[in-house]
Motif scaffolding. Structure first.
Motif, short mmCIF file in Angstrom:
data_model
loop_
_atom_site.label_atom_id
_atom_site.label_comp_id
_atom_site.label_asym_id
_atom_site.label_seq_id
_atom_site.Cartn_x
_atom_site.Cartn_y
_atom_site.Cartn_z
N GLU A 118 3.61 -6.75 -11.23
CA GLU A 118 2.20 -7.10 -11.00
C GLU A 118 1.28 -5.97 -11.45
O GLU A 118 0.22 -6.21 -12.05
CB GLU A 118 1.97 -7.38 -9.52
CG GLU A 118 2.53 -8.67 -8.99
CD GLU A 118 2.17 -8.86 -7.52
OE1 GLU A 118 0.99 -9.12 -7.23
OE2 GLU A 118 3.06 -8.70 -6.66
N ALA A 157 -1.69 -5.97 -14.22
CA ALA A 157 -3.06 -5.63 -13.82
C ALA A 157 -3.63 -4.49 -14.65
O ALA A 157 -4.83 -4.46 -14.94
CB ALA A 157 -3.10 -5.29 -12.33
N SER A 208 -5.06 -1.77 0.50
CA SER A 208 -4.26 -2.97 0.29
C SER A 208 -3.73 -3.00 -1.15
O SER A 208 -4.22 -2.28 -2.03
CB SER A 208 -5.13 -4.21 0.52
OG SER A 208 -6.15 -4.29 -0.47
N LYS A 209 -2.75 -3.85 -1.37
CA LYS A 209 -2.23 -4.00 -2.73
C LYS A 209 -3.32 -4.50 -3.67
O LYS A 209 -3.44 -4.04 -4.81
CB LYS A 209 -1.05 -4.98 -2.73
CG LYS A 209 -0.41 -5.17 -4.10
CD LYS A 209 0.73 -6.15 -4.07
CE LYS A 209 0.24 -7.58 -3.96
NZ LYS A 209 1.33 -8.58 -4.11
N GLU A 210 -4.12 -5.42 -3.18
CA GLU A 210 -5.19 -5.97 -4.00
C GLU A 210 -6.18 -4.89 -4.42
O GLU A 210 -6.66 -4.87 -5.57
CB GLU A 210 -5.91 -7.09 -3.24
CG GLU A 210 -5.08 -8.35 -3.03
CD GLU A 210 -3.96 -8.16 -2.01
OE1 GLU A 210 -2.98 -8.93 -2.06
OE2 GLU A 210 -4.07 -7.22 -1.17
N ALA A 211 -6.49 -3.97 -3.49
CA ALA A 211 -7.43 -2.89 -3.82
C ALA A 211 -6.83 -1.96 -4.86
O ALA A 211 -7.52 -1.51 -5.79
CB ALA A 211 -7.80 -2.12 -2.56
N LEU A 250 -4.52 -2.72 -7.15
CA LEU A 250 -4.43 -3.41 -8.43
C LEU A 250 -5.80 -3.60 -9.07
O LEU A 250 -5.91 -3.72 -10.30
CB LEU A 250 -3.74 -4.77 -8.25
CG LEU A 250 -2.30 -4.76 -7.75
CD1 LEU A 250 -1.72 -6.16 -7.72
CD2 LEU A 250 -1.42 -3.85 -8.60
N ALA A 251 -6.85 -3.60 -8.25
CA ALA A 251 -8.20 -3.78 -8.79
C ALA A 251 -8.78 -2.49 -9.35
O ALA A 251 -9.73 -2.53 -10.14
CB ALA A 251 -9.12 -4.33 -7.70
#
Length: 318
Positions: free
Chosen positions: A197, A201, A234-237, A239-240
């Motif tokens: 992932e 990204a 978080s993972k989302e943060a 990856l962003a």
């Protein structure tokens, strides 16, 4: 590397090629022939000899060389056909595949047992590489698809090189680093789902699918989970944040092909990111923040490099 404790096994005793002796006049020691002729006169290498003819490689292995051939036995070819679910005729009819497989067994130099570079990449005429390790009293190879087999006899002399007998047909790599990580992330016990992932990204999949070669120190999913907890994000943060993510990921990539046996111990190892880390004799990595990570597995081979599995995400300087 000292191989004195390996028992030298001659061609006659291991393969039972009394027919070869008789064909050469019945002397106690048959004079050596070229590699292709030796294979043709050896009953247990008859399928290899047929394959060389089918791929139009017989004349090549009759030429001056020198060559080193890792010669699969008939049983090795039989096991390959069963694995692939095809007939010998179908394999021989696919000349491109057959040529790639056969030339993957050939080195463009004479490499006797005593000169085998244990643990280091061995480049073949096909262009890919494999490695050989000492495991107990055996010489064990790992091919490009991370399949293993044994070298059952060594140093069969030929006029244009040397033959080593193997019990498994070697296969060149069919996956690059990204494809290997993807395969491992979809396995029964996935390890690299977050890494894959993250590569997507950061837009690094094309780079690590390129020619390379690259050496990737690949953090497991557990390593990424620990990093997220350490950073409190978080993972989302993560990856962003493309700049941070790219810096972290490229810090795990070393240009060139560096197998475990060739890792420079206690020496700064430059990364694609630009900064370096060190690895000590226990295979512990120290990053730019004096954090440490262990190398959990080494030498996962790919077509464009190698992967070493690590248990902690390493970080460049703040």
């Amino acid at each position: 590397m000292n191989f004195h404790w390996f028992r030298r096994i001659g061609l006659i005793s291991l393969l039972g090629v009394s027919a070869l002796v008789a064909a050469c006049g019945g002397s106690d020691e048959a004079p050596p022939a070229d590699i292709a002729t030796t294979a043709a006169l050896t009953p247990d290498l008859s399928i290899l000899a047929e394959a060389l003819d089918a791929a139009a490689l017989t004349d090549t292995l009759k030429s001056a060389g020198p060559f080193t051939v890792f010669a699969p036995t008939n049983a090795a070819f039989g096991a390959l056909l069963a694995d692939l679910g095809i007939t010998k005729e179908a394999l021989f009819a696919d000349k491109a595949l057959l040529t790639a497989v056969l030339t993957y067994h050939v080195l463009g130099a004479e490499v006797p047992k005593a000169s085998v570079p244990v643990g280091s990449p061995i480049t073949t005429l096909q262009g890919g590489y494999f490695k050989i390790d000492v495991v107990g009293s055996d010489l064990v190879f790992t091919d490009g698809r991370n399949r293993t087999g044994k070298i059952t006899a060594t140093d069969v002399d030929a006029t244009n090189g040397v033959i080593h007998i193997v019990d498994t047909v070697l296969l060149p790599a069919d996956k690059n680093i990204v494809q290997t990580a993807v395969a491992l992330s979809t396995a029964a016990t996935p390890e690299f789902t977050i890494l894959v992932e993250a590569l997507v990204a950061a837009g690094l999949t094309d780079t690590l699918s390129g020619t390379g070669p690259f050496t990737v120190f690949a953090p497991t999913d557990a390593a990424f989970a620990a990093l997220l907890e350490e950073l409190g994000i978080s993972k989302e943060a993560l990856l962003a944040d493309t700049p941070l993510l790219t810096s972290v990921l490229t810090y795990h990539v070393v240009p060139g092909l560096v197998l475990k046996a060739d890792v420079p111990v206690d020496t700064a190892i430059a990364t694609v990111q630009g900064e370096s880390f060190t690895i000590d004799s226990t295979l512990t990595i120290t990053d730019q923040r004096d954090r440490q990570a262990g190398i959990a597995a080494t030498d996962v081979l790919a077509s464009n490099g190698v992967i070493h599995v690590i248990d902690k995400v390493i970080l460049p300087a703040p």
